[in-house]
Scaffold this motif. Structure first.
Motif, PDB file in Angstrom:
ATOM      1  N   SER A  50     118.751  83.526  56.946  1.00  0.00           N
ATOM      2  CA  SER A  50     120.222  83.955  57.313  1.00  0.00           C
ATOM      3  C   SER A  50     120.204  85.388  57.947  1.00  0.00           C
ATOM      4  CB  SER A  50     120.814  84.541  55.717  1.00  0.00           C
ATOM      5  OG  SER A  50     120.002  85.199  55.222  1.00  0.00           O
ATOM      6  N   PRO A  54     123.449  83.119  59.867  1.00  0.00           N
ATOM      7  CA  PRO A  54     123.621  82.518  58.386  1.00  0.00           C
ATOM      8  C   PRO A  54     124.726  81.310  58.571  1.00  0.00           C
ATOM      9  CG  PRO A  54     124.636  84.648  59.018  1.00  0.00           C
ATOM     10  CD  PRO A  54     123.958  84.065  60.331  1.00  0.00           C
ATOM     11  N   GLU A  58     127.952  81.695  53.827  1.00  0.00           N
ATOM     12  CA  GLU A  58     127.771  82.986  53.431  1.00  0.00           C
ATOM     13  C   GLU A  58     128.033  84.739  53.504  1.00  0.00           C
ATOM     14  OE1 GLU A  58     123.261  83.188  54.759  1.00  0.00           O
ATOM     15  OE2 GLU A  58     122.789  85.159  53.225  1.00  0.00           O
ATOM     16  N   VAL A  59     128.649  83.637  55.195  1.00  0.00           N
ATOM     17  CA  VAL A  59     129.224  85.223  55.848  1.00  0.00           C
ATOM     18  C   VAL A  59     130.761  85.373  54.747  1.00  0.00           C
ATOM     19  CG1 VAL A  59     130.633  85.921  57.340  1.00  0.00           C
ATOM     20  CG2 VAL A  59     128.863  84.680  58.401  1.00  0.00           C
ATOM     21  N   THR A  62     129.858  86.860  51.643  1.00  0.00           N
ATOM     22  CA  THR A  62     129.275  88.090  51.791  1.00  0.00           C
ATOM     23  C   THR A  62     130.648  89.184  52.111  1.00  0.00           C
ATOM     24  OG1 THR A  62     127.124  87.387  53.075  1.00  0.00           O
ATOM     25  CG2 THR A  62     127.353  89.809  53.457  1.00  0.00           C
ATOM     26  N   PRO A 238     124.394  88.563  57.668  1.00  0.00           N
ATOM     27  CA  PRO A 238     125.552  87.928  56.877  1.00  0.00           C
ATOM     28  C   PRO A 238     127.134  89.056  57.461  1.00  0.00           C
ATOM     29  CG  PRO A 238     123.341  87.419  56.137  1.00  0.00           C
ATOM     30  CD  PRO A 238     123.259  88.310  56.994  1.00  0.00           C
TER      31      PRO A 238
END
Lengths: 279, 262
Positions: A50, A54, A58-59, A62, A238
């Motif tokens: 990541s 990423p 996941e982004v 986050t 991320p």
């Protein structure tokens, strides 16, 4: 006959939109989803770490997790952007009116407005940040420099495009300069001003972001650009993407708001805001 | 009714009027012309004969290079021009696209400082007079070419001007609309008898409308004929199809051909 008023759109509507309207919304959405899916798949299939790239999931996670910090930064960037846009709109309009009143003023000042426009903001931002003590004011000046010119130049053209016969008519009835300005030149310039505002909205955001990058301010009072820089230093990629996502979303939102304002202001009379039957 | 000019008191008198543009073009030369009060006069001529230039000089929109334009002294403003007593209709309707029909007609009154409610009443009356009652709120883009021209005429007449100047007002309209507007204009004129100078390049239109046709020639623009049309008003469709009308058109056509050959 071409003289008849346009016939209102009579296509059938599904949930408030025509088939064409739905295609316009759904087609790009589908492309976006496919691209995001491919991105997520590529990241998982190749085990990309990541800190290099990423995946979209996941982004998004986050963004939700760091929302508190990011939303504060978003607020600061928005404040600078809109303050700069407001000052650009007011000063651009006033200066354009001044230009329209006197050819001498226009000839003597316009070149400097051009110089202001063509000088890269990255190059002068450090100077402005040194000269101005308050960082926020410095950022505002940078964003304003970028946003100012389209409004000034568009409005100047608009004020000078008043119909010649209408100008003659105003003269025939002994209209004062003020009457010509308020009843003829300003309404004529309205669509031009709004087009300028639309361009400047996006530019103000870019100006604010660029200036934040150069200033690199830390602490609580930092905008989205600083969050991107900070995340880069800390290899929190991320979070960098999450901040970037917010910047893009802000840009899109500004564009949509400006388009809506322009549409609402012009829909009753201007060609640009007309709905037309397609032949 | 013999020569109308000698009987009626002139409203505007042009003496030796000349216009040379800055690029050296001589647009009109040596024009002597008296327009009587209440008269309906057409200026007829080929393009480039300076008829529009002459109309703009009379309106005070451009200054003559030589010669004088005289008005009755009661009508003078500080610059010796007739004060706000001119109505002008351009070839294009020339309406403000951001304003409705009523607001467009109110413009001359609002510019003169007439209070809004009074201006609205008078503008509504003027709109009704040109047959557009009920279209007060319509924007120009929603109106047909003929209707836009009616708004333009209502705006020119709303100040009750002493003189109405029209610069090829119906040239861009289709023939049916033009005939209708010709009739309606004549009806208004017969009721109010405002002095009218009507610029046109149509022989048929000028004969149908006018009491007098001033034929102009080009290069340089000058007056070559002054033909009275003595047929009585009201002139309706029966006049348009009469032998008398055809004969008058032939006379004027011949004068125009001469003017173009000169």
């Amino acid at each position: 006959m071409s003289n008849e008023p346009p016939i209102p759109n009579a296509d059938p509507r599904y949930f408030g939109l025509t088939a064409d309207g739905w295609a316009r919304v759904l087609a790009p959405l589908l492309v976006g989803l496919l691209a995001l899916g491919a991105w997520e798949w590529a990241v998982r299939a190749n085990d990309v770490p990541s800190y290099i790239l990423p995946g979209p999931v996941e982004v998004w996670n986050t963004l939700l997790r760091d929302w508190h910090t990011l939303s504060v930064s978003l607020g600061i960037t928005l404040q600078i952007t809109f303050a700069a846009l407001l000052v650009a709109a007011v000063l651009g309009l006033l200066l354009a009116v001044l230009f329209a009143q006197s050819r001498v003023v226009e000839l003597s000042l316009f070149p400097y407005a051009v110089i202001l426009q063509v000088t890269p903001i990255v190059a002068i931002a450090p100077l402005i940040i040194i000269w101005v003590n308050d960082v926020r004011i410095a950022l505002l000046i940078c964003a304003w420099i970028v946003a100012f010119f389209p409004i000034l130049s568009n409005t100047t053209i608009g004020l000078n495009s008043a119909d010649h016969n209408l100008l003659d008519l105003f003269r025939l009835y002994g209209a004062t300069r003020w009457q010509v300005l308020t009843r003829l030149r300003l309404p004529t310039a309205m669509p031009f001003f709004l087009a300028g505002l639309k361009i400047s909205g996006g530019l103000a955001l870019i100006g604010a972001i660029v200036a934040e990058f150069v200033a690199g301010t830390g602490g609580s009072a930092s905008g989205l650009a600083y969050r991107i820089l900070e995340a880069g230093y800390q290899l929190q990629i991320p979070r960098m993407f999450a901040a970037l996502l917010l910047v893009s979303a802000t840009g899109i939102a500004i564009f949509l708001v400006m388009t809506l304002i322009s549409h609402l202001a012009l829909r009753s009379w201007h060609e640009s805001a007309m709905t037309r039957e397609k032949g | 009714m013999p020569d109308t000019t000698s009987l009626i008191r002139p409203l505007v008198t042009l003496r030796g009027v000349e216009k040379r543009y800055r690029n050296g073009t001589l647009a009109v030369r040596g024009v002597d012309l008296a327009i009587g009060q209440g008269e309906f006069v057409s200026l007829l001529g080929p393009s480039g004969c300076g008829k529009s230039t002459l109309l703009r000089i009379i309106a005070g929109l451009i200054d003559a290079s030589a010669g004088t334009i005289e008005w009755p002294s009661a009508m003078h403003d500080a610059r010796g021009r007739p004060e706000r007593s001119i109505g002008f209709v351009f070839q294009e309707p020339t309406l403000m696209p951001w304003a409705g029909a009523l607001a467009n007609v109110m413009l001359p009154l609002r510019l003169a400082g007439v209070p809004k409610s009074e201006a609205a009443d008078r503008a509504a009356t003027a709109l009704a007079a040109v047959g557009l009652a009920g279209f007060e709120k319509a924007y120009p883009r929603a109106l047909s070419g003929g209707m836009k021209m009616r708004v333009s005429i209502a705006r020119a007449l709303v100040t009750k001007p002493r003189i109405l100047l029209m610069d090829e007002p119906f040239a861009a309209l289709d023939e049916i609309t033009r005939f209708k507007l010709n009739n309606d204009l004549l009806e208004l004129w017969e009721r109010e008898r405002f002095t009218t100078i009507f610029v046109t390049h149509s022989v048929f239109e000028s004969v149908y409308l006018s009491q007098r046709i001033v034929v102009m020639a080009a290069r340089p623009g000058r007056v070559v004929h002054d033909i009275p049309i003595e047929d009585p008003y009201p002139r309706g469709e029966s006049f348009r199809t009469s032998a008398e009308y055809a004969a008058q058109c032939r006379v004027v056509s011949r004068a125009l051909s001469e003017a173009m050959a000169a």
